[in-house]
Motif scaffolding. Structure first.
Motif, PDB file in Angstrom:
ATOM      1  N   GLU A 364       0.807  -1.221   0.000  1.00  0.00           N
ATOM      2  CA  GLU A 364       0.000   0.000   0.000  1.00  0.00           C
ATOM      3  C   GLU A 364       0.841   1.272   0.000  1.00  0.00           C
ATOM      4  OE1 GLU A 364      -2.566  -0.255   3.358  1.00  0.00           O
ATOM      5  OE2 GLU A 364      -3.853  -1.791   2.464  1.00  0.00           O
ATOM      6  N   HIS A 365       1.954   1.283   0.739  1.00  0.00           N
ATOM      7  CA  HIS A 365       2.679   2.535   0.970  1.00  0.00           C
ATOM      8  C   HIS A 365       4.133   2.530   0.498  1.00  0.00           C
ATOM      9  CE1 HIS A 365      -0.793   3.525   3.375  1.00  0.00           C
ATOM     10  NE2 HIS A 365      -0.531   2.574   4.250  1.00  0.00           N
ATOM     11  N   GLY A 366       4.718   1.350   0.268  1.00  0.00           N
ATOM     12  CA  GLY A 366       6.135   1.296  -0.094  1.00  0.00           C
ATOM     13  C   GLY A 366       7.047   1.608   1.077  1.00  0.00           C
ATOM     14  N   TRP A 367       6.522   1.509   2.292  1.00  0.00           N
ATOM     15  CA  TRP A 367       7.306   1.878   3.482  1.00  0.00           C
ATOM     16  C   TRP A 367       6.856   1.042   4.660  1.00  0.00           C
ATOM     17  CZ3 TRP A 367       6.467   3.551   8.442  1.00  0.00           C
ATOM     18  CH2 TRP A 367       7.552   4.147   9.106  1.00  0.00           C
ATOM     19  N   LEU A 368       7.825   0.618   5.464  1.00  0.00           N
ATOM     20  CA  LEU A 368       7.591   0.000   6.767  1.00  0.00           C
ATOM     21  C   LEU A 368       8.653   0.538   7.711  1.00  0.00           C
ATOM     22  CD1 LEU A 368       7.226  -3.749   5.670  1.00  0.00           C
ATOM     23  CD2 LEU A 368       5.326  -2.220   6.274  1.00  0.00           C
ATOM     24  N   HIS A 369       8.366   0.531   9.008  1.00  0.00           N
ATOM     25  CA  HIS A 369       9.404   1.000   9.918  1.00  0.00           C
ATOM     26  C   HIS A 369      10.439  -0.100  10.135  1.00  0.00           C
ATOM     27  CE1 HIS A 369       8.096  -1.118  13.569  1.00  0.00           C
ATOM     28  NE2 HIS A 369       6.860  -0.705  13.361  1.00  0.00           N
ATOM     29  N   HIS A 370      11.532   0.226  10.815  1.00  0.00           N
ATOM     30  CA  HIS A 370      12.724  -0.612  10.781  1.00  0.00           C
ATOM     31  C   HIS A 370      12.530  -1.974  11.431  1.00  0.00           C
ATOM     32  CE1 HIS A 370      13.089   1.425  14.708  1.00  0.00           C
ATOM     33  NE2 HIS A 370      13.783   0.385  15.096  1.00  0.00           N
ATOM     34  N   ILE A 371      11.657  -2.102  12.426  1.00  0.00           N
ATOM     35  CA  ILE A 371      11.458  -3.406  13.046  1.00  0.00           C
ATOM     36  C   ILE A 371      10.681  -4.335  12.119  1.00  0.00           C
ATOM     37  CG2 ILE A 371      10.272  -4.597  14.937  1.00  0.00           C
ATOM     38  CD1 ILE A 371      13.004  -3.433  15.650  1.00  0.00           C
ATOM     39  N   GLN A 372       9.707  -3.820  11.401  1.00  0.00           N
ATOM     40  CA  GLN A 372       9.017  -4.644  10.408  1.00  0.00           C
ATOM     41  C   GLN A 372       9.978  -5.089   9.302  1.00  0.00           C
ATOM     42  OE1 GLN A 372       5.747  -1.655   9.899  1.00  0.00           O
ATOM     43  NE2 GLN A 372       4.458  -3.474   9.919  1.00  0.00           N
ATOM     44  N   ARG A 373      10.894  -4.210   8.940  1.00  0.00           N
ATOM     45  CA  ARG A 373      11.887  -4.579   7.920  1.00  0.00           C
ATOM     46  C   ARG A 373      12.835  -5.647   8.446  1.00  0.00           C
ATOM     47  NH1 ARG A 373      13.363   0.941   4.561  1.00  0.00           N
ATOM     48  NH2 ARG A 373      11.602   2.192   5.259  1.00  0.00           N
ATOM     49  N   LEU A 374      13.330  -5.449   9.685  1.00  0.00           N
ATOM     50  CA  LEU A 374      14.383  -6.308  10.218  1.00  0.00           C
ATOM     51  C   LEU A 374      13.841  -7.588  10.836  1.00  0.00           C
ATOM     52  CD1 LEU A 374      17.449  -6.564  10.861  1.00  0.00           C
ATOM     53  CD2 LEU A 374      16.967  -5.405  13.029  1.00  0.00           C
ATOM     54  N   MET A 375      12.845  -7.458  11.728  1.00  0.00           N
ATOM     55  CA  MET A 375      12.429  -8.599  12.528  1.00  0.00           C
ATOM     56  C   MET A 375      11.202  -9.327  11.973  1.00  0.00           C
ATOM     57  SD  MET A 375      14.885  -8.554  14.515  1.00  0.00           S
ATOM     58  CE  MET A 375      14.402 -10.054  15.359  1.00  0.00           C
ATOM     59  N   VAL A 376      10.599  -8.809  10.925  1.00  0.00           N
ATOM     60  CA  VAL A 376       9.533  -9.547  10.238  1.00  0.00           C
ATOM     61  C   VAL A 376      10.034  -9.976   8.858  1.00  0.00           C
ATOM     62  CG1 VAL A 376       7.162  -9.515   9.391  1.00  0.00           C
ATOM     63  CG2 VAL A 376       7.720  -8.381  11.548  1.00  0.00           C
ATOM     64  N   LEU A 377      10.201  -9.023   7.935  1.00  0.00           N
ATOM     65  CA  LEU A 377      10.627  -9.392   6.590  1.00  0.00           C
ATOM     66  C   LEU A 377      12.044  -9.975   6.578  1.00  0.00           C
ATOM     67  CD1 LEU A 377       9.279  -6.446   4.401  1.00  0.00           C
ATOM     68  CD2 LEU A 377       8.211  -8.654   4.861  1.00  0.00           C
ATOM     69  N   GLY A 378      12.990  -9.271   7.203  1.00  0.00           N
ATOM     70  CA  GLY A 378      14.364  -9.763   7.210  1.00  0.00           C
ATOM     71  C   GLY A 378      14.496 -11.073   7.939  1.00  0.00           C
ATOM     72  N   ASN A 379      13.812 -11.207   9.067  1.00  0.00           N
ATOM     73  CA  ASN A 379      13.838 -12.432   9.854  1.00  0.00           C
ATOM     74  C   ASN A 379      13.273 -13.604   9.058  1.00  0.00           C
ATOM     75  OD1 ASN A 379      14.115 -14.090  12.118  1.00  0.00           O
ATOM     76  ND2 ASN A 379      12.314 -13.270  13.165  1.00  0.00           N
TER      77      ASN A 379
END
Length: 507
Positions: A364-379
């Motif tokens: 929807e936005h092309g943006w997530l904050h850093h924990i969603q990037r690191l600990m959800v998607l990156g994880n």
């Protein structure tokens, strides 16, 4: 450490008289910080948008910033529209440029723009030569914390004489609060949003046409423009953040709520990476909030650390590590291609609430904050062994603040541990309990973060143990992984967990 790269700042050629030169304006250089007066050549090359599928919102933001800059420069601007940057450079000997913020652009300027005068890079707290001199003097491994402390001391930011205000340079332990119990949002007003104008209308029309013609391929939704693309807009967004959100940024910077996609984050990475907002102005505004007691020290320090610490550090690592970093690193032997649903930001049928929320929000936005990037998607990517180079390209393309310089250290180094520990001392892997503590996702999810086997086994909890089993050989020499590996070896159902996760598709 590797030698200082030869692509660093410095004149490529003396060329013609600099007093008659036209300033070349490239992506990431769309603000006054890159303008010293005089004529400008603003290059709109379609190759900036066509190399790989890009998020539609990102394409809109970057093209809107370019065209707004043309409007701001008025008669001083020569606006050229070309398919490739080289078409605007070949045969010209009247150009100067602030050294571009990517290896690709620097190489193109030096190759095609022979005679172009190159000025030192801008837009960061410390310059490349100064960082390279510091890094060369370090023995062994250096850390972001070392860089951050020396910058604070040099600038006198949050210092009381030679001691940091608050007694420590990092107050990170005060900034790890879970979201308020029972809350669905932090209760803050919406961030300041810019108002779209006729430039945005033109951009949207042209992107639609390019897509119909098959020139470009986009992923993600065409969100209304929510990020600043001009200096005036950026300062409005900065003032709003400091007045309304900075106080809550610190304690909740690692927290996630399903129905609050911005939380207390600043959304200023986009204008800073576009070059329309000087990071020093951002830091000055945060420091003023501390001086006037408008925001607590822990929030101000945490925010300054993100800008003067991590952002600045990642920029310099991009040049210090050189051309090969990010191209071949794969210390954990991760070779799985990114699945179609991941590439296309398709959250349909994702039952894991945290992952579905992240993919849907990114769409929807092309943006997530850093924990969603690191600990959800990156994880998730780390546990599933997604190819780190492919993953780095994906993060660059689908995030509105993604740039060539920002992602390698963040993804190859910090998120995926593909460099074997050059950037981060251990992999950023966790089970579902961390996500449960720091979000509201797990309460309504069909998976149980406490379970690693069975139909309701959390894919992050089970995936964590399967990841350790897969990478045991590569991690057994890492002292910070000794205890997790010992715990893994004591699991009586490890084989069952590994087989279960090997069968798991979209969670």
């Amino acid at each position: 450490m590797p030698p200082r790269p030869t692509t660093s700042s410095g004149p490529a050629s003396t060329g013609s008289d600099t007093s008659t030169r036209r300033r070349l304006v490239l992506p990431g250089q769309y603000g006054p910080l890159f303008d010293d007066g005089g004529p400008a050549l603003v290059v709109e090359a379609r190759e900036f948008f066509t190399a790989r599928p890009m998020h539609r919102t990102k394409a809109h933001l970057w093209l809107s910033a370019l065209r707004h800059r043309v409007r701001e420069l008025g008669d001083r601007a020569e606006h050229v529209r070309v398919d490739a940057l080289r078409e605007a450079l070949v045969g010209r000997d009247d150009l100067e440029v602030v050294d571009p913020p990517s290896r690709v652009l620097r190489a193109q300027v030096r190759h095609w723009g022979q005679g172009t005068s190159i000025l030192p890079s801008r837009g960061f707290v410390t310059d490349e030569d100064e960082f390279a001199e510091w890094a060369a003097q370090r023995t062994g491994r250096f850390r972001m914390e070392d860089h951050y402390e020396r910058v604070r001391r040099r600038e006198g930011w949050l210092m009381d004489g030679d001691r940091p205000v608050g007694g420590r340079f990092s107050l990170d332990d005060q900034n790890r609060e879970p979201p308020p119990r029972g809350a669905t949002t932090l209760g803050l007003p919406d961030p300041w949003w810019p108002t779209e104008d006729d430039v945005d209308d033109e951009v949207r029309h042209d992107l639609d046409q390019w897509e119909r013609e098959g020139v470009v391929r986009f992923v993600g939704a065409d969100d209304r423009r929510r990020f600043a693309v001009t200096a005036d807009e950026a300062h409005e967004a900065l003032a709003d953040f400091v007045a309304v959100r900075l106080g809550d940024f610190g304690p909740f910077e690692d927290a996630t709520l399903t129905h609050d996609w911005t939380m207390a984050h600043s959304l200023l990475s986009v204008p800073m990476n576009l070059g329309v907002l000087d990071p020093r102005a951002v830091i000055d505004a945060a420091l003023e909030a501390h001086r006037t007691e408008a925001a607590p020290l822990s929030s101000v320090e945490g925010f300054v650390r993100q800008v003067a610490g991590w952002r600045d550090y990642v920029w310099h690592l991009y040049w210090w590590f050189g051309d090969e970093y990010g191209a071949t690193e794969n210390a954990l032997g991760a070779h799985e291609p990114l699945p179609r649903w991941w590439r296309e930001l398709d959250a349909t049928d994702i039952e894991a609430a945290c992952l579905g929320t992240a993919i849907e929000g990114l769409d929807e936005h092309g943006w997530l904050h850093h924990i969603q990037r690191l600990m959800v998607l990156g994880n998730w990517a780390l546990q599933r062994g997604y190819d780190p180079v492919e993953l780095t390209e994906w993060f660059t393309d689908v995030f509105v603040d993604g740039t060539d310089w920002v992602m390698p250290a963040n993804i190859i180094g910090m998120s995926q541990h593909a460099d074997g520990g050059v950037v981060a001392t251990k992999p950023y892997a966790s089970g579902g309990r961390y996500i449960d503590r720091m979000s509201d996702h797990c309460g309504g999810c069909r998976y149980d973060p406490t379970k690693r086997t069975g139909a309701d086994a959390c894919p992050f909890t089970a995936g964590y143990w399967a990841f350790l089993a897969r990478t045991e050989g590569a991690l057994e020499g890492n002292r910070r992984m000794t205890r997790p590996l010992q715990q893994m070896r004591r699991l009586t159902d490890l084989d069952e967990v590994v087989a279960q996760e090997a069968r798991r598709g979209r969670p």
